[in-house]
Design an enzyme around this catalytic site. Structure first.
Site, PDB file in Angstrom:
ATOM      1  N   SER A 174      15.050  35.648   0.352  1.00 54.15           N
ATOM      2  CA  SER A 174      14.932  36.164   1.708  1.00 54.15           C
ATOM      3  C   SER A 174      15.488  35.156   2.709  1.00 54.15           C
ATOM      4  O   SER A 174      16.666  34.808   2.649  1.00 54.15           O
ATOM      5  CB  SER A 174      13.484  36.532   1.991  1.00 54.15           C
ATOM      6  OG  SER A 174      13.365  37.277   3.174  1.00 54.15           O
ATOM      7  N   ASP A 263      14.675  47.638  -0.386  1.00 54.44           N
ATOM      8  CA  ASP A 263      14.659  46.475   0.488  1.00 54.44           C
ATOM      9  C   ASP A 263      15.657  46.653   1.629  1.00 54.44           C
ATOM     10  O   ASP A 263      16.828  46.940   1.373  1.00 54.44           O
ATOM     11  CB  ASP A 263      15.034  45.237  -0.340  1.00 54.44           C
ATOM     12  CG  ASP A 263      14.954  43.932   0.432  1.00 54.44           C
ATOM     13  OD1 ASP A 263      14.680  43.947   1.641  1.00 54.44           O
ATOM     14  OD2 ASP A 263      15.177  42.884  -0.199  1.00 54.44           O
ATOM     15  N   HIS A 293      10.983  44.282  -1.294  1.00 49.91           N
ATOM     16  CA  HIS A 293      11.252  42.926  -0.837  1.00 49.91           C
ATOM     17  C   HIS A 293      10.035  42.040  -1.126  1.00 49.91           C
ATOM     18  O   HIS A 293       8.902  42.522  -1.185  1.00 49.91           O
ATOM     19  CB  HIS A 293      11.524  42.952   0.668  1.00 49.91           C
ATOM     20  CG  HIS A 293      11.988  41.634   1.216  1.00 49.91           C
ATOM     21  ND1 HIS A 293      13.281  41.207   1.103  1.00 49.91           N
ATOM     22  CD2 HIS A 293      11.315  40.649   1.878  1.00 49.91           C
ATOM     23  CE1 HIS A 293      13.404  40.024   1.673  1.00 49.91           C
ATOM     24  NE2 HIS A 293      12.221  39.659   2.147  1.00 49.91           N
TER      25      HIS A 293
END
Length: 322
Positions: A174, A263, A293
């Site tokens: 991320s 995601d 995610h």
């Protein structure tokens, strides 16, 4: 939030993995609230508790050493934890890892099990990095920290238990994937591990709209993160912050992309992979079907999903660290 109905049209289009449904079901039972409905301090504590609750545990027969990396940008230095399994050879590769959390939440502690698993199963040395967080520290301070740590590792391999011939790579998920991708444009490393990386803060890819209202990371949460770590809206187009906007990718090292199907960041990960591939960079990619995610540091819940992704990551590191 906990049921298939909470996914709306997405739940009709995709087969959502049972581990994903179980995670959000249990989060509802635990009374979890979206970060954007909390203060920064509350969000950090919620992230910590969720991470520790779902990370599980693992056996690790090795050493964990603490270092403070000196930095001209950060007077107190940057703290790192260095994981080395007992069977790790002297010439083992080094992975410098940057945690996720939108550059606002997250910590080394939340990634303890993740780092142990990668260090054990590759085997390799993992440098778990505690970069500074927003809003106390705005961009580019996070980038300055990870660039500093990466350069320090490259110059101090023996100090952390590696050898002069050990290859060094960077990785992260991320926001950490954003930082890992970005630092490769400025520091020569041998490989990169990009787990659902945020590569475009303009959020222009279709998946940002497709998953705008789904559970977990969605448009409101992304905007909350950005509001806290942007100094100005124009920073969204800074290539250090949105590595997809760089002009040259040909000098980058081999990369593996670990993508979550459900995601908002999915398509910017694919777009960055395509930029690298078009520039002649070797890329591997695995898409975890039905995965949300932020699963990567929670192998206690996402056993099958994490099992597949960790296997791909460790195989990639072994391949490109010889």
């Amino acid at each position: 939030m906990a049921t298939l109905e909470a996914w709306g049209e997405v739940g009709q289009k995709y087969e959502i993995h049972e581990e994903t449904l179980a995670f959000f079901r249990q989060q509802k039972e635990r009374g979890a609230r979206p970060y954007q409905d909390l203060t920064v301090e509350e969000a950090r504590e919620a992230n910590k508790q969720t991470s520790l609750f779902y990370s599980g545990d693992t056996e690790f027969n090795g050493t964990i050493k603490e270092f403070i990396v000196p930095s001209v940008h950060c007077p107190e230095g940057v703290a790192v934890s260095v994981y080395k399994d007992s069977i790790c050879p002297l010439t083992a590769p080094v992975l410098v890892y940057f945690h996720g959390g939108g550059m606002v939440v997250g910590s080394r502690q939340a990634y303890d099990v993740t780092c142990k698993l990668i260090a054990r199963d590759t085997p390799c040395i993992v440098v778990n990095t505690e970069y500074r967080l927003a809003p106390e520290h705005k961009f580019p301070e996070q980038f300055q920290d990870v660039e500093c740590v990466t350069r320090w590792v490259c110059m101090n391999k023996a100090l952390i238990g590696a050898s002069s011939s050990s290859r060094v790579g960077v990785g992260g998920d991320s926001a950490g994937g954003n930082l890992a991708a970005s630092v490769c444009h400025y520091v020569d490393v041998d490989f990169q591990v990009l787990v659902y990386p945020m590569t475009d803060h303009t959020c222009s890819q279709p998946s940002f709209s497709e998953f705008a209202t789904t559970p977990g990371l969605n448009q409101r949460m992304i905007e909350w993160f950005q509001d806290l770590h942007f100094s100005s809206p124009e920073q969204a187009t800074d290539p250090r912050f949105s590595p997809l906007l760089h002009q040259d990718f040909s000098h980058l090292p081999p990369a593996i992309f670990v993508i979550a199907e459900l995601d908002p960041l999915r398509d910017c990960g694919y777009a960055y992979r395509d930029k690298l591939s078009s520039a002649g960079v070797t890329t591997d990619c695995i898409t975890l079907q039905g995965a949300p995610h932020a699963f990567f540091h929670m192998p206690g819940n996402f056993k099958e999903i994490c099992g597949l992704s960790y296997e791909a990551v460790t195989k990639f590191i072994r391949k490109f660290s010889r």
